[in-house]
Write a protein that holds these residues in place. Structure first.
Motif, short mmCIF file in Angstrom:
data_model
loop_
_atom_site.label_atom_id
_atom_site.label_comp_id
_atom_site.label_asym_id
_atom_site.label_seq_id
_atom_site.Cartn_x
_atom_site.Cartn_y
_atom_site.Cartn_z
N GLN A 186 -33.35 -39.92 5.62
CA GLN A 186 -32.67 -39.52 4.39
C GLN A 186 -33.27 -40.25 3.18
O GLN A 186 -33.49 -39.67 2.12
CB GLN A 186 -31.18 -39.84 4.51
CG GLN A 186 -30.35 -39.28 3.38
CD GLN A 186 -29.05 -40.06 3.20
OE1 GLN A 186 -28.66 -40.84 4.06
NE2 GLN A 186 -28.41 -39.85 2.07
N SER A 188 -36.43 -38.63 2.09
CA SER A 188 -36.17 -37.39 1.33
C SER A 188 -35.75 -37.71 -0.09
O SER A 188 -36.22 -37.07 -1.05
CB SER A 188 -35.06 -36.58 2.01
OG SER A 188 -35.44 -36.24 3.30
N ALA A 212 -38.71 -38.47 -2.17
CA ALA A 212 -39.48 -37.29 -2.56
C ALA A 212 -38.79 -36.57 -3.72
O ALA A 212 -39.44 -36.15 -4.68
CB ALA A 212 -39.64 -36.35 -1.38
N ILE A 213 -37.46 -36.48 -3.64
CA ILE A 213 -36.71 -35.79 -4.69
C ILE A 213 -36.83 -36.55 -6.01
O ILE A 213 -37.08 -35.97 -7.07
CB ILE A 213 -35.22 -35.65 -4.28
CG1 ILE A 213 -35.13 -34.69 -3.08
CG2 ILE A 213 -34.38 -35.15 -5.44
CD1 ILE A 213 -33.80 -34.73 -2.37
N GLY A 242 -39.04 -37.99 6.38
CA GLY A 242 -38.06 -37.68 5.34
C GLY A 242 -38.76 -37.28 4.06
O GLY A 242 -38.35 -36.32 3.38
N PHE A 243 -39.83 -38.00 3.74
CA PHE A 243 -40.57 -37.71 2.50
C PHE A 243 -41.12 -36.29 2.53
O PHE A 243 -40.98 -35.53 1.57
CB PHE A 243 -41.71 -38.73 2.35
CG PHE A 243 -42.53 -38.56 1.11
CD1 PHE A 243 -41.97 -38.75 -0.14
CD2 PHE A 243 -43.87 -38.20 1.20
CE1 PHE A 243 -42.73 -38.60 -1.30
CE2 PHE A 243 -44.64 -38.05 0.05
CZ PHE A 243 -44.07 -38.24 -1.20
N GLU A 244 -41.69 -35.91 3.68
CA GLU A 244 -42.24 -34.56 3.79
C GLU A 244 -41.15 -33.50 3.69
O GLU A 244 -41.34 -32.46 3.08
CB GLU A 244 -43.01 -34.41 5.10
CG GLU A 244 -44.43 -34.97 4.99
CD GLU A 244 -45.01 -35.36 6.34
OE1 GLU A 244 -44.62 -34.75 7.36
OE2 GLU A 244 -45.85 -36.28 6.37
N GLN A 245 -39.98 -33.82 4.28
CA GLN A 245 -38.87 -32.86 4.22
C GLN A 245 -38.39 -32.67 2.79
O GLN A 245 -37.97 -31.58 2.41
CB GLN A 245 -37.71 -33.35 5.09
CG GLN A 245 -37.96 -33.19 6.57
CD GLN A 245 -36.91 -33.88 7.42
OE1 GLN A 245 -35.91 -34.37 6.88
NE2 GLN A 245 -37.10 -33.92 8.72
N GLY A 246 -38.44 -33.75 2.00
CA GLY A 246 -37.91 -33.66 0.64
C GLY A 246 -38.88 -33.05 -0.35
O GLY A 246 -38.52 -32.79 -1.50
N SER A 277 -38.62 -29.54 -2.60
CA SER A 277 -37.68 -29.37 -3.70
C SER A 277 -38.36 -29.47 -5.07
O SER A 277 -37.92 -28.86 -6.03
CB SER A 277 -36.56 -30.40 -3.62
OG SER A 277 -37.11 -31.69 -3.79
#
Lengths: 308, 315
Positions: free
Chosen positions: A139, A142, A145-146, A174-178, A181
């Protein structure tokens, strides 16, 4: 003839013992009959030093003894340490695994000795754990990243931690998932092993090949601080840097405006909550199976909450 | 004609130079930004810390010993320097001197353990590796400390094209070459490394020379620690972990023999540059993190292999 040498050896070993005892007493808190063991992954990192401090504070307040051992980031070493704990009549053990996947034998040792085990900061993949006190690294990645997407757009680089270490894996994932956006695109991902000097070198090298970088995400504050050194005047102006951990130096960089944001994990709170759960378990009281210590985005705006 | 013979002689004297040239040419082709002036300066700066460590290790290795403690001693020296100024409030230059003295003392302890305590160098310096790292943690309490300005300037630029670390590296290169080739101590190192018993019989005070050798290694480690801390404007408790292995690799890539008696300052400089060029290039080519360590290991092995083959063919 051989006498002086024997005396010398005896004196040496006696002084070594005395030294060990002296150092040992330094690691234990004061008072109480209940002794709890804390097996830390490494004290070679300010983050875990803070975690230990939080645990020591809580132990002193609750009146329990706390014995701390340091595995120096060696998973095998840590298993040995927990096995030793299991034979020392401790009432509870807190483990901060070097690696989630390699902590199973340690968990088994505690389980066989009938000692409740609390995991802190990282989970134990397989094994009996009465309570897990952790922040969600995925988390946190992510959120980073956001935040980076909010602060800038265009090409960014990702400074990774030690390849294969669980914090690198989780934060990176998490970074890749975020990423989807915002309007940022990762043009380079390179390891700098959570180390400030390597962060400086790797960032310098990446700048040569990618002069138009607009942002950096580093898996920890140490690497982010190295990257800021490499960026010089560009840090915080042309290039936005987001770190992870919220260490004192990291927070200071946020204050100075060279670091855009860091993801604060509140290591002291982690240590404190872990001891609270361990004491409950030691006394046979009900424990909370999962204690989620929130990860928070720290920017200049909310910095005051985190500065101590 | 003469130039080609000279070039050949330089290459056959320095096998690692060939390896370095191959690397540079390959990277220039593969990574367009590699051959820029700025990047080459970066490589020099990035090589500096390991190079200075490795110069100190050259003395030790030439004399047939080994020093595993240099990374930890570098970290401890920098930390003592930072602590003296930030926490104890001493003036910067004095803090810097105290840090350097720490390195010398650590080296002297190593030397005393090896020569008077008759401990194998591997064990004595392995113990120091642990003690110095531990003391670094004790002094720092596990957190990075800011360095005094005089140390931070070691990591800065004199002019845009003259980074101080590069300058320090070149000065210590000159110093190492001078000690090895022009001083009694330097010649004693080769003799001791070649045959310790013969050195003793020919009248060299081997014990005293070993004290000097390890003290030099400690001093060089302290300088390297200051450079590293200067570049970051802070001394870290976890700084320079594992650098002793880089230093040894640089010395050996440079053609020194771990059994002693052979080794040169120029070789060590080239060895350190090979490692720095490689790391720089791997970043620019964006090689997967999982493969980078494999590549580095293979290149180290190849560089030394090339050197061994060259020696065999010239014999």
């Amino acid at each position: 003839m051989d006498f002086p040498r024997k005396v010398a050896v005896a004196a040496l070993s006696a002084s070594a013992l005395a030294l060990t005892a002296a150092c040992g007493s330094g690691a234990t808190g004061s008072g109480g009959d209940v002794t709890i063991g804390l097996a830390v992954s490494t004290l070679n990192n300010p983050y875990f030093v803070e975690l230990k401090q939080g645990a020591e504070e809580a132990a002193a307040e609750l009146g329990v003894k706390l014995t701390v051992v340091d595995a120096q980031n060696d998973a095998t070493n840590q298993v040995n340490q927990v096995q030793t704990f299991a034979t020392q009549g401790l009432k509870a053990i807190i483990i901060n695994p070097v690696d989630s996947k390699q902590a199973t034998p340690a968990a088994k040792a505690a389980e066989n000795a009938g000692i409740p085990l609390v995991a802190v900061d990282r989970s134990v993949d397989e094994g009996k754990v009465v309570s897990e006190v952790a922040s969600d690294n995925v988390q946190g990645g992510s959120l980073a990243a956001i935040e980076l997407g909010r602060a800038t757009s265009g090409e960014v680089v990702h400074l990774q931690g030690i390849p294969g270490a669980s914090a690198s894996r989780d934060r990176g994932r998490g970074f890749e998932q975020g990423l989807n956006s915002g309007g940022i695109k990762v043009v380079a991902s390179q390891p700098a092993d959570f180390d400030r000097a390597k962060g400086l070198d790797v960032m310098t090298n990446l700048l040569q090949a990618n002069a138009s970088i607009k942002g950096v995400f580093a898996d920890n504050d140490e690497m982010a601080l190295g990257a800021i050194k490499a960026l010089g005047d560009k840090a915080g102006t042309q290039v936005q840097v987001v770190g992870f951990d919220g260490t004192p130096d990291g927070l200071k960089a946020v204050e100075d405006g060279t670091m855009t944001a860091t993801i604060a994990q509140q290591p002291k709170v982690l240590g404190r909550k872990a001891v609270e759960q361990a004491v409950k378990a030691a006394k046979g009281e009900a424990v909370q199976q999962v204690v989620d210590v929130e990860v928070k985005v720290v920017t200049k705006k909310n910095l005051a909450e985190f500065k101590k | 004609m003469t130039t080609s013979i000279n070039a050949r002689k330089v290459l056959s004297d320095n096998g690692a130079l060939g390896g370095l040239l191959v690397l540079v040419v390959a990277l220039s082709v593969l990574a367009p930004s590699f051959l820029s002036t700025q990047n080459l300066l970066n490589v020099g700066v990035q090589a500096a810390v390991v190079a200075v460590l490795a110069f100190g290790s050259t003395f030790v290795i030439v004399s047939g010993g080994i020093d595993l403690s240099v990374g930890s001693v570098a970290a401890l020296s920098a930390m003592v320097g930072a602590w003296s100024s930030t926490e104890a409030g001493l003036p910067g230059p004095l803090a810097l001197l105290l840090g350097l003295a720490t390195g010398v003392v650590a080296g002297l302890v190593n030397g005393a353990l090896v020569s008077y305590g008759r401990l194998p160098a591997f064990i004595a310096t392995l113990a120091m590796l642990s003690v110095a790292r531990g003391l670094t943690l004790v002094v720092s309490q596990g957190t990075p400390l800011a360095t005094p300005d005089v140390v931070s300037e070691l990591g800065s630029n004199l002019t845009p094209f003259l980074p101080v670390p590069l300058l320090v590296m070149l000065v210590f290169f000159g110093l190492t070459a001078f000690v090895l080739t022009r001083t009694y101590q330097g010649r004693a190192m080769y003799v001791i490394g070649g045959n310790e018993e013969a050195a003793r019989l020919s009248g060299i005070d081997v014990r005293k020379q070993k004290l000097v050798i390890y003290a030099l290694s400690g001093l060089f480690a302290a300088v390297a620690g200051m450079l590293l801390a200067g570049r970051l404007a802070s001394a870290g408790p976890q700084a320079a972990v594992g650098y002793e292995l880089d230093a040894i690799a640089a010395v050996v890539i440079g053609g020194a023999s771990l059994s002693g008696g052979v080794g040169r300052a120029s070789g060590t400089l080239i060895g350190a540059l090979v490692l720095a060029v490689l790391r720089n290039g791997l970043n620019q080519l964006q090689v997967s993190p999982f493969w980078q360590q494999v590549v580095i290991g293979v290149v180290i092995a190849l560089a030394v292999l090339l050197d061994t083959l060259r020696r065999r063919s010239t014999r």
